[in-house]
Design an enzyme around this catalytic site. Structure first.
Site, PDB file in Angstrom:
ATOM      1  N   SER A 133     -34.171 -34.978 -15.391  1.00  0.00           N
ATOM      2  CA  SER A 133     -34.961 -33.805 -15.313  1.00  0.00           C
ATOM      3  C   SER A 133     -35.072 -33.661 -13.840  1.00  0.00           C
ATOM      4  CB  SER A 133     -36.051 -33.900 -15.971  1.00  0.00           C
ATOM      5  OG  SER A 133     -37.157 -32.861 -15.874  1.00  0.00           O
ATOM      6  N   TYR A 146     -44.190 -38.602 -19.262  1.00  0.00           N
ATOM      7  CA  TYR A 146     -42.632 -37.830 -19.059  1.00  0.00           C
ATOM      8  C   TYR A 146     -42.166 -37.981 -17.877  1.00  0.00           C
ATOM      9  CZ  TYR A 146     -38.944 -34.476 -19.509  1.00  0.00           C
ATOM     10  OH  TYR A 146     -37.677 -34.120 -19.341  1.00  0.00           O
TER      11      TYR A 146
HETATM   12  N1  LIG Z   1     -35.469 -28.451 -21.986  1.00  0.00           N
HETATM   13  C1  LIG Z   1     -35.313 -28.707 -21.102  1.00  0.00           C
HETATM   14  O1  LIG Z   1     -35.910 -27.569 -20.266  1.00  0.00           O
HETATM   15  C2  LIG Z   1     -35.209 -29.756 -20.222  1.00  0.00           C
HETATM   16  C3  LIG Z   1     -35.508 -30.008 -18.815  1.00  0.00           C
HETATM   17  C4  LIG Z   1     -35.192 -31.055 -18.100  1.00  0.00           C
HETATM   18  C5  LIG Z   1     -34.686 -32.306 -18.873  1.00  0.00           C
HETATM   19  N2  LIG Z   1     -34.257 -32.059 -20.185  1.00  0.00           N
HETATM   20  C6  LIG Z   1     -33.851 -33.383 -20.927  1.00  0.00           C
HETATM   21  O2  LIG Z   1     -32.694 -32.932 -21.557  1.00  0.00           O
HETATM   22  C7  LIG Z   1     -32.743 -33.932 -22.845  1.00  0.00           C
HETATM   23  C8  LIG Z   1     -32.372 -33.270 -24.044  1.00  0.00           C
HETATM   24  O3  LIG Z   1     -33.671 -32.344 -24.198  1.00  0.00           O
HETATM   25  P1  LIG Z   1     -33.347 -31.052 -25.045  1.00  0.00           P
HETATM   26  O4  LIG Z   1     -34.110 -30.147 -24.211  1.00  0.00           O
HETATM   27  O5  LIG Z   1     -32.136 -30.830 -25.426  1.00  0.00           O
HETATM   28  O6  LIG Z   1     -34.440 -31.164 -26.347  1.00  0.00           O
HETATM   29  P2  LIG Z   1     -34.257 -30.989 -27.759  1.00  0.00           P
HETATM   30  O7  LIG Z   1     -33.690 -29.887 -28.097  1.00  0.00           O
HETATM   31  O8  LIG Z   1     -35.724 -31.446 -28.360  1.00  0.00           O
HETATM   32  O9  LIG Z   1     -33.311 -32.273 -28.161  1.00  0.00           O
HETATM   33  C9  LIG Z   1     -34.009 -33.653 -28.010  1.00  0.00           C
HETATM   34  C10 LIG Z   1     -32.871 -34.493 -28.737  1.00  0.00           C
HETATM   35  O10 LIG Z   1     -33.084 -35.773 -28.580  1.00  0.00           O
HETATM   36  C11 LIG Z   1     -33.143 -36.422 -29.608  1.00  0.00           C
HETATM   37  N3  LIG Z   1     -34.033 -37.789 -29.880  1.00  0.00           N
HETATM   38  C12 LIG Z   1     -35.330 -37.778 -29.552  1.00  0.00           C
HETATM   39  N4  LIG Z   1     -35.876 -38.918 -29.805  1.00  0.00           N
HETATM   40  C13 LIG Z   1     -35.048 -39.744 -30.461  1.00  0.00           C
HETATM   41  C14 LIG Z   1     -34.653 -40.874 -30.804  1.00  0.00           C
HETATM   42  N5  LIG Z   1     -35.689 -41.785 -30.877  1.00  0.00           N
HETATM   43  N6  LIG Z   1     -33.455 -41.412 -31.252  1.00  0.00           N
HETATM   44  C15 LIG Z   1     -32.475 -40.485 -31.110  1.00  0.00           C
HETATM   45  N7  LIG Z   1     -32.672 -39.373 -30.631  1.00  0.00           N
HETATM   46  C16 LIG Z   1     -33.767 -38.774 -30.260  1.00  0.00           C
HETATM   47  C17 LIG Z   1     -33.563 -35.492 -30.745  1.00  0.00           C
HETATM   48  O11 LIG Z   1     -32.820 -35.830 -31.827  1.00  0.00           O
HETATM   49  P3  LIG Z   1     -33.470 -36.221 -33.235  1.00  0.00           P
HETATM   50  O12 LIG Z   1     -34.629 -35.739 -33.183  1.00  0.00           O
HETATM   51  O13 LIG Z   1     -32.604 -35.718 -34.326  1.00  0.00           O
HETATM   52  O14 LIG Z   1     -33.331 -37.771 -33.278  1.00  0.00           O
HETATM   53  C18 LIG Z   1     -32.731 -34.149 -30.049  1.00  0.00           C
HETATM   54  O15 LIG Z   1     -31.294 -34.361 -30.584  1.00  0.00           O
HETATM   55  C19 LIG Z   1     -34.144 -34.837 -22.644  1.00  0.00           C
HETATM   56  O16 LIG Z   1     -33.825 -36.082 -22.175  1.00  0.00           O
HETATM   57  C20 LIG Z   1     -35.052 -34.053 -21.763  1.00  0.00           C
HETATM   58  O17 LIG Z   1     -35.847 -34.694 -21.223  1.00  0.00           O
HETATM   59  C21 LIG Z   1     -34.746 -30.891 -20.983  1.00  0.00           C
END
Ligand SMILES: NC(=O)c1ccc[n+]([C@@H]2O[C@H](COP(=O)([O-])OP(=O)(O)OC[C@H]3O[C@@H](n4cnc5c(N)ncnc54)[C@H](OP(=O)(O)O)[C@@H]3O)[C@@H](O)[C@H]2O)c1
Length: 273
Positions: A133, A146
């Site tokens: 991130s 985080y």
């Molecule tokens: N959105 C942003 O603005 C942003 C910015 C910077 C970085 N990121 C990073 O991008 C990545 C994905 O985030 P996103 O934005 O796509 O969020 P999201 O839509 O909330 O997706 C999060 C994913 O992580 C999975 N997950 C969470 N806990 C888990 C566990 N214990 N075991 C297996 N899977 C798990 C969830 O699947 P289940 O709940 O089905 O397990 C879901 O598929 C993260 O690492 C986040 O830190 C996001």
């Protein structure tokens, strides 16, 4: 080899789902890992596979890797994308919550990496993409755990890259900016639960309202497909960079953080108080 065998964690939503579908469109074999298998139906419809896996559960990770190897006999790409967060002040967030974040964002990712690496080393090639991130370099108020987990992931990835490059394994960090997913949906509730009634209440409420506005009403940010496309490029790039900053504000905020003195950056991110 045209089609690579790819594992994508957190493939049930947001960036992980978009990445799994993008890699499928590029002709790769894709296994999506997440707890909500039913949310990975689109991956299966597109010809991919879904494995119900909690990345913080070591036995489930072992089972998932074993089942992929039993079928494909190789793993070429691991996209460590699953992530979670907790929001509230350092003083008030229970350490158990901090541990939960680290179990997913760092230790689960590390264990899966350990399970996949021996096979990549034997193959003499492989690509590990760690989704960090801008919070891997930047820290903001009421998100210490985080940001700490993502900073830790950055250092972990640097060491990993130094160790495995001689074996032909590439390690790439992706630093998304603001991406339109459900990642922040629980943020306002957490801010109010942990910090809504104490000394940090004013800033917590300000941030909760801002999160509601940004992530729930307007849904600001880039489409997750911008991150998915970056991962697709990394997978086939002959010599990928160690880091890719992608999506809204990513490059700008990282640059500001790198050039501004700490106290000036602090002022910029706390000026609402
Ligand atoms: N959105 C942003 O603005 C942003 C910015 C910077 C970085 N990121 C990073 O991008 C990545 C994905 O985030 P996103 O934005 O796509 O969020 P999201 O839509 O909330 O997706 C999060 C994913 O992580 C999975 N997950 C969470 N806990 C888990 C566990 N214990 N075991 C297996 N899977 C798990 C969830 O699947 P289940 O709940 O089905 O397990 C879901 O598929 C993260 O690492 C986040 O830190 C996001």
């Amino acid at each position: 080899m045209a089609g690579k065998v790819c594992l994508v964690t957190g493939a049930s939503a947001g960036i992980g789902l978009a990445t799994a579908l993008e890699l499928l469109r590029a002709g790769h074999t894709v296994y999506g890992l997440a707890r909500r298998v039913e949310q990975m139906a689109a991956i299966e419809s597109a010809g991919g596979h879904a494995i119900g896996t909690d990345v913080s559960d070591e036995a489930e990770l072992e089972r998932a890797v074993h089942s992929v190897l039993a079928k494909e006999h190789r793993i070429d790409v691991l996209v460590n994308n699953a992530g979670t967060a907790v929001h509230g002040s350092v003083e008030e967030v229970p350490v158990a919550e901090a541990r939960r974040v680290f179990e997913v964002n760092l230790f689960g990712l590390a264990r899966l990496t350990q399970l996949v690496l021996p096979h990549m080393r034997e193959q003499g090639q492989g690509t590990i993409v760690n989704v960090s991130s801008i919070g891997g370099e930047i820290a903001l108020p009421l998100g210490a755990w985080y940001y700490a987990s993502k900073h830790a992931l950055e250092a972990f990835s640097d060491t990993l890259r130094q160790e495995v490059t001689p074996f032909g394994v590439r390690v790439v960090v992706v630093q998304p900016g603001i991406i339109k997913t459900g990642f922040e949906d629980d943020t306002p509730r957490q801010l109010r639960e942990y910090s809504g009634g104490g000394p940090y209440a004013k800033v917590a409420e300000w941030m909760a309202r801002r999160a509601e506005q940004a992530f729930q009403r307007d849904r600001t940010g880039s489409d997750p497909v911008v991150v998915a496309r970056a991962v697709r490029e990394i997978v086939t790039a002959p010599d990928p960079r160690p880091r890719y900053a992608v999506g809204q504000y990513a490059k700008l905020l990282l640059r500001l953080n790198r050039i501004l003195p700490d106290r000036l950056f602090d002022k910029m991110v706390t000026r609402q108080r």
